[in-house]
Design an enzyme around this catalytic site. Sequence first.
Site, PDB file in Angstrom:
ATOM      1  N   GLU A 297       0.852  -1.202   0.000  1.00  0.00           N
ATOM      2  CA  GLU A 297       0.000   0.000   0.000  1.00  0.00           C
ATOM      3  C   GLU A 297       0.875   1.234   0.000  1.00  0.00           C
ATOM      4  OE1 GLU A 297      -2.785   0.622   3.151  1.00  0.00           O
ATOM      5  OE2 GLU A 297      -3.495  -1.456   3.134  1.00  0.00           O
ATOM      6  N   GLU A 351     -13.611   4.405  -0.110  1.00  0.00           N
ATOM      7  CA  GLU A 351     -14.423   3.497   0.705  1.00  0.00           C
ATOM      8  C   GLU A 351     -15.222   4.361   1.676  1.00  0.00           C
ATOM      9  OE1 GLU A 351     -12.285  -0.453   1.633  1.00  0.00           O
ATOM     10  OE2 GLU A 351     -10.654   0.982   1.310  1.00  0.00           O
ATOM     11  N   LYS A 354     -15.643   3.702   5.608  1.00  0.00           N
ATOM     12  CA  LYS A 354     -14.494   3.556   6.492  1.00  0.00           C
ATOM     13  C   LYS A 354     -14.589   4.536   7.655  1.00  0.00           C
ATOM     14  CE  LYS A 354     -10.248   1.631   4.718  1.00  0.00           C
ATOM     15  NZ  LYS A 354      -8.853   1.927   4.370  1.00  0.00           N
ATOM     16  N   GLU A 360      -9.439   9.137   5.272  1.00  0.00           N
ATOM     17  CA  GLU A 360      -9.556   7.682   5.120  1.00  0.00           C
ATOM     18  C   GLU A 360     -10.557   7.305   4.030  1.00  0.00           C
ATOM     19  OE1 GLU A 360      -8.079   4.974   6.463  1.00  0.00           O
ATOM     20  OE2 GLU A 360      -6.613   6.268   7.454  1.00  0.00           O
TER      21      GLU A 360
END
Length: 508
Positions: A297, A351, A354, A360
């Site tokens: 990542e 996302e 999250k 995030e």
Amino acid sequence: MPTLFHSSFFFFFFSLLFPFLHFAIGFQWSGGTGVHDWVFGYVMGEKLERRSLDSESFLGINYGEVANNLPPPESTAKLLKSTSIEKVRLYGADPGIIQALANTGIGIVIGAPNGDIPALAADPNFATQWVNSNVIAFYPASKIILITVGNEIMSSTDQNLMSQLLPAMQNVQNALNAASLGGKIKVSTVHSMAVLTQSDPPSSGAFNPATSDVMKGLLEFQRNTGSPFAINPYPFFAYQSDPRPETLAFCLFQPNSGRVDSGTNIKYMNMFDAQVDAVRSALNAMGFKEVEIVVAETGWPYSGDTNEVGPSIENAKAYNGNLIAHLRSMVGTPLMPGKSVDTYIFALYDENLKPGPGSERAFGLFKPDLSMTYDVSLSKSSQTPSTPTTPVNPSPSPKASAGWCVPKAGVSDAELQSNLDYACGQGIDCSPIQPGGACFEPNTVASHAAYAMNLLYQSAGKNPWNCDFTQTAMLTSSNPMAIMVALSLVAEKRKGKVILWSNNNQEE
């Protein structure tokens, strides 16, 4: 010292590219000529640009699913096939996604979640069932290449889970071996940078001594099976902990003065290389030089909460765009030169479910409607890679009107040296301006910087943002001869004189 033969050769070659020119210019400061700086830079830039569009097996992306608005897996598979992304990392083993990626040729990393580790460690039959359900049911049509058992376990506080990690990996490996897939699909686990207790300077990289026994066992397994050490380096978090402008430039692959490793005297020009080499140093220190590194990542958010430092479209585009350019250059890191570490960018989509700060939920390169959040030239239809070198978001400019990138007048030698260090650190071929190189003379920082800046601009996509260099460079749509004359007149006062070549006549 240039000869008439040199001038005729370069005039001939340059005239092929630009038939409207009637003369070429060379510099005679302490020998050598300056014309080939520009010709060579242009030609080599085109060469590097073409190479960047070739196979990019080092480039992957993370496909998270903590969201309720994601497009169907089949649509995602079509999207991925339209890009230069060749690998996808899943955090689980979603059968719909694995099936949708069948016969695409895209490599797939699947994950066994942390919650499965106790059962995988305790029961070989559970591991066999897991492999049967999540691998054998889809392989080889779905090109599964790696199984990650757990995520960031070694930086957690769960001692039981840590002790169960290696047995879980071994049981999964045994299940693969039993299915004759042991040499085709690797087994690993993913770590955060927190597994290092020391990372600055990179040569001092060291794993946490409190977990060294467990880590050594994992690494012995990985050396024996040939699986990679998967790490999550995030320059974004490094910048948040040190939000100075020079740190931002270092994190975004922008021109900067670099940071010298006191242990090796290596100058690092970006945080990504420094973080990855810190891991390399830690592996080497434990005696595992054979274990390769995979970046599981890395990314930069394009948005965040008002109190967060760093998230923005401009910064995200700069980081991911310049990271991709760095990987495409194949320059590698100082401790691992000449190849690009397999790197999975975070993330394919936002996302939206999250938890945590706003950033995030803002890492996605693509939106649920499959449009780009911002363009870093991953599309196969792109003719040239779009890799911003500075955090700006300019309007597109026609390529035909921007042929060369040159230093602005009045730029200091210190700024030019910084640009030179940065450009040559991005993987372009700077050997011609090294001592003994064809373009080493004139040996001035202005000449060398001009060569490197233009070559980087040509190779990175010839977009306006590729020629910013913290506002010390400019684009010119005409040939750079007049600018070269201006530069030479400045240098003439200190170093020598200008030679004009016109057909068969030589003038001083």
